[in-house]
Design an enzyme around this catalytic site. Structure first.
Site, short mmCIF file in Angstrom:
data_model
loop_
_atom_site.label_atom_id
_atom_site.label_comp_id
_atom_site.label_asym_id
_atom_site.label_seq_id
_atom_site.Cartn_x
_atom_site.Cartn_y
_atom_site.Cartn_z
N SER A 233 0.82 -1.24 0.00
CA SER A 233 -0.05 0.12 0.16
C SER A 233 0.65 1.14 0.03
O SER A 233 0.51 2.30 -0.75
CB SER A 233 -1.34 -0.07 1.03
OG SER A 233 -0.28 -0.13 2.22
N HIS A 263 -2.44 -8.56 2.47
CA HIS A 263 -1.95 -7.27 2.88
C HIS A 263 -2.99 -7.01 3.94
O HIS A 263 -3.50 -7.88 4.81
CB HIS A 263 -1.71 -6.35 1.82
CG HIS A 263 -1.21 -5.16 2.37
ND1 HIS A 263 -0.41 -4.80 3.53
CD2 HIS A 263 -0.88 -3.75 2.02
CE1 HIS A 263 -0.02 -3.63 3.69
NE2 HIS A 263 -0.09 -3.19 2.67
N HIS A 309 5.19 -12.80 7.13
CA HIS A 309 5.55 -11.39 6.89
C HIS A 309 6.79 -11.19 6.02
O HIS A 309 7.30 -12.11 6.42
CB HIS A 309 5.91 -10.72 8.11
CG HIS A 309 5.40 -9.07 8.07
ND1 HIS A 309 6.51 -8.34 7.66
CD2 HIS A 309 4.33 -8.47 8.16
CE1 HIS A 309 5.98 -7.03 7.42
NE2 HIS A 309 4.74 -7.06 7.83
N ARG A 318 3.11 -5.22 17.11
CA ARG A 318 1.73 -4.61 17.29
C ARG A 318 0.70 -5.64 17.65
O ARG A 318 -0.03 -5.47 18.42
CB ARG A 318 1.32 -4.13 15.63
CG ARG A 318 2.36 -3.27 15.15
CD ARG A 318 2.23 -2.77 13.60
NE ARG A 318 2.22 -3.96 12.80
CZ ARG A 318 2.25 -3.93 11.29
NH1 ARG A 318 1.74 -2.93 10.96
NH2 ARG A 318 2.47 -5.13 11.06
N ASP A 366 -2.74 -8.60 11.94
CA ASP A 366 -3.96 -8.97 11.51
C ASP A 366 -4.45 -9.93 12.44
O ASP A 366 -5.42 -10.33 12.29
CB ASP A 366 -3.99 -9.09 10.01
CG ASP A 366 -3.48 -7.77 9.26
OD1 ASP A 366 -4.09 -6.68 9.82
OD2 ASP A 366 -2.80 -8.02 8.32
N1 CMX Z 1 0.09 -19.70 5.60
C1 CMX Z 1 0.23 -20.70 4.55
N2 CMX Z 1 1.52 -20.47 3.74
C2 CMX Z 1 2.20 -19.28 3.93
C3 CMX Z 1 1.95 -18.50 5.07
C4 CMX Z 1 0.76 -18.44 5.89
N3 CMX Z 1 0.52 -17.78 6.69
N4 CMX Z 1 2.87 -17.14 5.01
C5 CMX Z 1 3.82 -17.46 4.04
N5 CMX Z 1 3.40 -19.01 3.50
C6 CMX Z 1 3.62 -19.53 2.09
C7 CMX Z 1 3.65 -18.54 0.98
O1 CMX Z 1 2.45 -18.53 0.31
C8 CMX Z 1 5.08 -19.22 0.01
O2 CMX Z 1 4.41 -20.27 -0.62
P1 CMX Z 1 4.81 -20.46 -1.98
O3 CMX Z 1 6.40 -20.68 -2.02
O4 CMX Z 1 4.16 -21.76 -2.39
O5 CMX Z 1 4.14 -19.56 -2.80
C9 CMX Z 1 5.92 -19.48 0.96
O6 CMX Z 1 5.23 -19.80 2.39
C10 CMX Z 1 7.14 -18.65 1.53
O7 CMX Z 1 6.57 -17.40 1.75
P2 CMX Z 1 7.14 -16.30 2.68
O8 CMX Z 1 8.59 -16.17 1.78
O9 CMX Z 1 7.41 -16.74 4.24
O10 CMX Z 1 6.39 -15.21 2.75
P3 CMX Z 1 6.30 -13.82 1.72
O11 CMX Z 1 7.25 -12.78 2.12
O12 CMX Z 1 6.21 -14.43 0.36
O13 CMX Z 1 4.68 -13.44 2.05
C11 CMX Z 1 2.95 -12.91 3.41
C12 CMX Z 1 4.38 -12.82 3.30
C13 CMX Z 1 2.41 -11.95 4.56
C14 CMX Z 1 2.20 -12.52 2.06
C15 CMX Z 1 2.65 -14.15 3.77
O14 CMX Z 1 3.15 -14.73 5.04
C16 CMX Z 1 0.90 -14.53 3.87
O15 CMX Z 1 0.37 -14.78 2.69
N6 CMX Z 1 0.47 -14.42 5.26
C17 CMX Z 1 -0.92 -14.71 5.31
C18 CMX Z 1 -1.42 -13.32 4.81
C19 CMX Z 1 -1.33 -12.20 5.82
O16 CMX Z 1 -1.59 -12.46 7.22
N7 CMX Z 1 -1.14 -11.17 5.22
C20 CMX Z 1 -0.83 -9.93 6.29
C21 CMX Z 1 0.40 -9.36 6.44
C22 CMX Z 1 0.45 -8.09 7.23
C23 CMX Z 1 0.01 -6.82 6.59
O17 CMX Z 1 0.58 -6.48 5.35
O18 CMX Z 1 -1.05 -6.43 6.89
#
Ligand code: CMX
Length: 432
Positions: A233, A263, A309, A318, A366
């Protein structure tokens, strides 16, 4: 607003001076390298933007001008905005000036209500919020000044002016959207000069007399304010701002990114996750059942919302701050209890999931924020990201004002094609 303007001016001058000095000392310094992995991995970890409003340490979380969360969690959103944009907390006089100024600018124009009320009722509140902000774009003072020939040196002043006008209106706009979509559509108005948090609480129109709900709203508006410049964002908002689009465009665009489930929408997803657990297992599920629910969710190929994250590698401070609030005010809430059970089981499961591929198994903000709102009766969880958005706009506005002051050029990274990459690798004697 002389005091705020003068402080922002000073800060911009200092930051720019510092940067210019560093640039003249190290004009060709290499501060990082771009690997193929960075390119494929969403530019993760690439240092490519300057942001002085806040910094996220992977192990300590959010810092605003050197202050950690426990040092600012009891402040008001107004104080936080002042800190983000000037680098220091306001003194009593400065704060009073800002409070009065924001209260004065807080009325949403009548044409906005007309436009929002004409939209279908199945629209997502974030769409309405972003549209409402975009529809106020004609109010931009920067835009009008620019059209009549504004000096580059003054861009930031009118970005700040627009920012104050916009920030002031967000509680009324957000609460109005809540009333249109989830209540009877009757907008709660007030002539009172209320703070941002009290204005939101008052205009939402429920739990008005609960001091702890008002306290939660204040905390909510503080904790989501900024998370440096590279998140979806803020980065989007910065890119749009860099084209000299005004703050209404830049904020609306940033909020569109916040509306994604990976996000800001994750807070809505979390509550959906928790209520799904309760629907299936009752309001007080056992630890074992929660564990099975989580494992099944992962087996279905879904993410566990609120966990993981891109930058943090520990429990988000937080999250800890909200937990402190929950323990104090609603420790017996079944929603908070389920958050705690998830906190007990999810990190263990995620640590070994996908052969340890998940970089961070710990909860982010979150994972808890919505459960507290739900406890107080704000059960329309589609609204939670709008609340996140009010707070995050403080960061967008501060970042964009400073970026303008520091003469940030238009942001335009280079993209490459597969053919370019192939030729590049072929031209290397040793391909990495
Ligand atoms: N549940 C399941 N799988 C997850 C996961 C979770 N909570 N977090 C990461 N993974 C997976 C990713 O999807 C990725 O899988 P692929 O390689 O198959 O695509 C793998 O683990 C590696 O990802 P990562 O390097 O650990 O995480 P990223 O930096 O790519 O992504 C984030 C970060 C936040 C998008 C991811 O952890 C996620 O999707 N979390 C759940 C959604 C969430 O809570 N988002 C809010 C974040 C805070 C905010 O911005 O408000």
């Amino acid at each position: 607003m002389e005091k705020l303007i003068e402080k922002v001016h000073q800060r911009i001058e200092n930051l720019e001076k510092e940067l210019n000095q560093m640039y003249s000392d190290h004009p060709n310094a290499v501060i990082g390298e771009i690997t193929f992995k960075n390119l494929l991995g969403g530019m993760r970890g690439m240092k490519s933007l300057i942001c002085n409003t806040s910094f996220v340490d992977p192990y300590k979380g959010l810092f605003i001008s050197g202050y950690e969360i426990p040092e600012f969690e009891d402040k008001t959103p107004e104080e936080i905005f002042f800190l983000l944009v000037t680098g220091s907390f306001p003194n009593a006089e400065e704060l009073e000036e800002l409070n009065v100024e924001l209260a004065k600018r807080s009325q949403v124009p009548a044409y906005i209500w007309k436009a929002l009320k004409s939209l279908p009722k199945n629209i997502h509140p974030m769409t309405m919020f972003s549209l409402g902000i975009l529809a106020m774009e004609g109010e931009s003072i920067f835009k009008h000044k620019y059209e009549s020939g504004l000096s580059k040196e003054d861009y930031w002043k009118y970005t700040l002016e627009d920012s104050l006008n916009l920030i002031a209106k967000l509680p009324a706009l957000a609460a109005g959207i809540y009333r249109i979509l989830f209540m009877n559509g009757e907008i709660i108005d007030t002539e009172q000069e209320l703070s941002l948090a009290d204005n939101l609480t008052y205009r939402l129109g429920f739990n008005r007399h609960s001091p702890s709900f008002a306290e939660l709203i204040r905390l909510y508006l503080v904790l989501h304010c900024d998370h440096e410049g590279g998140n979806v964002s803020a980065f989007t908002s910065r890119v749009v701002n860099s084209a000299l689009s005004n703050i209404y465009y830049a904020t609306s665009a940033g909020l569109d990114g916040l509306a994604g489930p990976l996000h800001g929408l994750a807070n809505q997803e979390c509550l959906h996750f928790i209520t799904s657990i309760h629907d299936e297992l009752g309001n007080r599920p056992s630890l074992e059942d929660v564990q099975k629910f989580v494992t099944r969710t992962l087996d279905e190929g879904k993410v566990i919302p609120g966990y993981g994250h891109a930058v943090l590698r520990v429990t988000d401070p937080r999250f800890t701050s909200f937990m402190k609030f929950g323990d104090k005010h609603c420790s017996e809430s079944p929603y908070l209890q389920t958050v705690k059970k998830l906190f007990e089981v999810v990190p263990k499961i995620l640590s070994t999931y996908k052969e340890g591929k998940i970089s961070n198994p710990w909860p982010n903000v979150d994972a808890i924020s919505g459960s507290l709102l739900y406890h107080y009766g704000m059960t329309h969880y589609e609204f939670y990201t709008v609340m996140f958005g009010i707070s995050r706009t403080l960061g967008f506005c501060a970042q964009n004002t400073i970026a303008r002051g520091m003469h940030q050029p238009i942001i335009r990274p280079k993209s490459v094609t597969n053919a370019w990459l192939k030729a590049y690798f072929e031209s290397q004697t040793v391909a990495g």
